[in-house]
Scaffold this motif. Sequence first.
Motif, PDB file in Angstrom:
ATOM      1  N   TYR A   9       0.692  -1.128   0.038  1.00  0.00           N
ATOM      2  CA  TYR A   9       0.081   0.028  -0.141  1.00  0.00           C
ATOM      3  C   TYR A   9       0.884   1.354  -0.036  1.00  0.00           C
ATOM      4  O   TYR A   9       1.917   1.136   0.567  1.00  0.00           O
ATOM      5  N   VAL A  10       0.350   2.440  -0.756  1.00  0.00           N
ATOM      6  CA  VAL A  10       1.106   3.758  -0.498  1.00  0.00           C
ATOM      7  C   VAL A  10       0.221   4.708   0.342  1.00  0.00           C
ATOM      8  O   VAL A  10      -1.051   4.580  -0.018  1.00  0.00           O
ATOM      9  N   GLN A  11       0.742   5.375   1.116  1.00  0.00           N
ATOM     10  CA  GLN A  11       0.213   6.424   1.871  1.00  0.00           C
ATOM     11  C   GLN A  11       0.856   7.723   1.620  1.00  0.00           C
ATOM     12  O   GLN A  11       1.655   8.049   1.897  1.00  0.00           O
ATOM     13  N   SER A  12       0.035   8.713   0.891  1.00  0.00           N
ATOM     14  CA  SER A  12       0.395   9.981   0.936  1.00  0.00           C
ATOM     15  C   SER A  12       0.258  11.096   2.026  1.00  0.00           C
ATOM     16  O   SER A  12      -0.883  10.636   2.753  1.00  0.00           O
ATOM     17  N   PRO A  13       0.751  11.998   2.267  1.00  0.00           N
ATOM     18  CA  PRO A  13       0.360  12.794   3.511  1.00  0.00           C
ATOM     19  C   PRO A  13      -1.037  13.179   3.511  1.00  0.00           C
ATOM     20  O   PRO A  13      -1.457  13.677   2.817  1.00  0.00           O
ATOM     21  N   GLY A  14      -1.523  13.014   4.798  1.00  0.00           N
ATOM     22  CA  GLY A  14      -2.905  13.237   4.904  1.00  0.00           C
ATOM     23  C   GLY A  14      -3.952  12.353   4.162  1.00  0.00           C
ATOM     24  O   GLY A  14      -4.936  12.623   4.259  1.00  0.00           O
ATOM     25  N   GLN A  15      -3.482  11.154   3.606  1.00  0.00           N
ATOM     26  CA  GLN A  15      -4.399  10.470   2.836  1.00  0.00           C
ATOM     27  C   GLN A  15      -4.559   9.114   3.317  1.00  0.00           C
ATOM     28  O   GLN A  15      -3.535   8.892   4.401  1.00  0.00           O
TER      29      GLN A  15
END
Lengths: 112, 113
Positions: free
Chosen positions: A36-42
């Motif tokens: 999984y990838v998590q961008s800031p605030g997402q």
Amino acid sequence: AQSVTQPDIHITVSEGASLELRCNYSYGATPYLFWYVQSPGQGLQLLLKYFSGDTLVQGIKGFEAEFKRSQSSFNLRKPSVHWSDAAEYFCAVGAYQPKLIFGTGTRLQVFP
Amino acid sequence: EAGVAQSPRYKIIEKRQSVAFWCNPISGHATLYWYQQILGQGPKLLIQFQNNGVVDDSQLPKDRFSAERLKGVDSTLKIQPAKLEDSAVYLCASRSNTATEAFFGQGTRLTVV
């Protein structure tokens, strides 16, 4: 015990360079593996998954991962990194009814 | 297709206060998860619902956390009373019975001061 290890807390690469993020797992049964990838605030976005079959799986955004049972690894790769790939990446392991166990994540920084 | 909706996005409370988070899963998804993500760590499962029944709440601190999923759709997660160590992002995810992956909401960032 079931666990996921991501040895690299923080990785920095130049834009256009290749990337490999490491993931090792410990799981009693046949694992289902995810990145999984998590961008800031997402929230978390699924990049790819492996259940069975071909050990090299393709995902979104040009990512791929290779399952190596002998090494209990599921490393994520990308041949050429873009600045927009900067984010936090999580490897996770689960079963068919996924109660996912996540690693601690690798933060990717991309320099222009 | 609408994604998993969570509210509020941010919440700041004092310790010993109570707080509630709301999650609306993707339509038709029977399985709903609440995860806690402490800064610098991966998400940790707190509770899993299948329709309106609890499948797994083994890591839910039941002395202060509670969750419900009325009618098998929306869910609320409550903390009462909150402690400083509850500061985290609370992620909701849902999954259909025919899929193997879960879809995550944007999360609620809780700060306890």
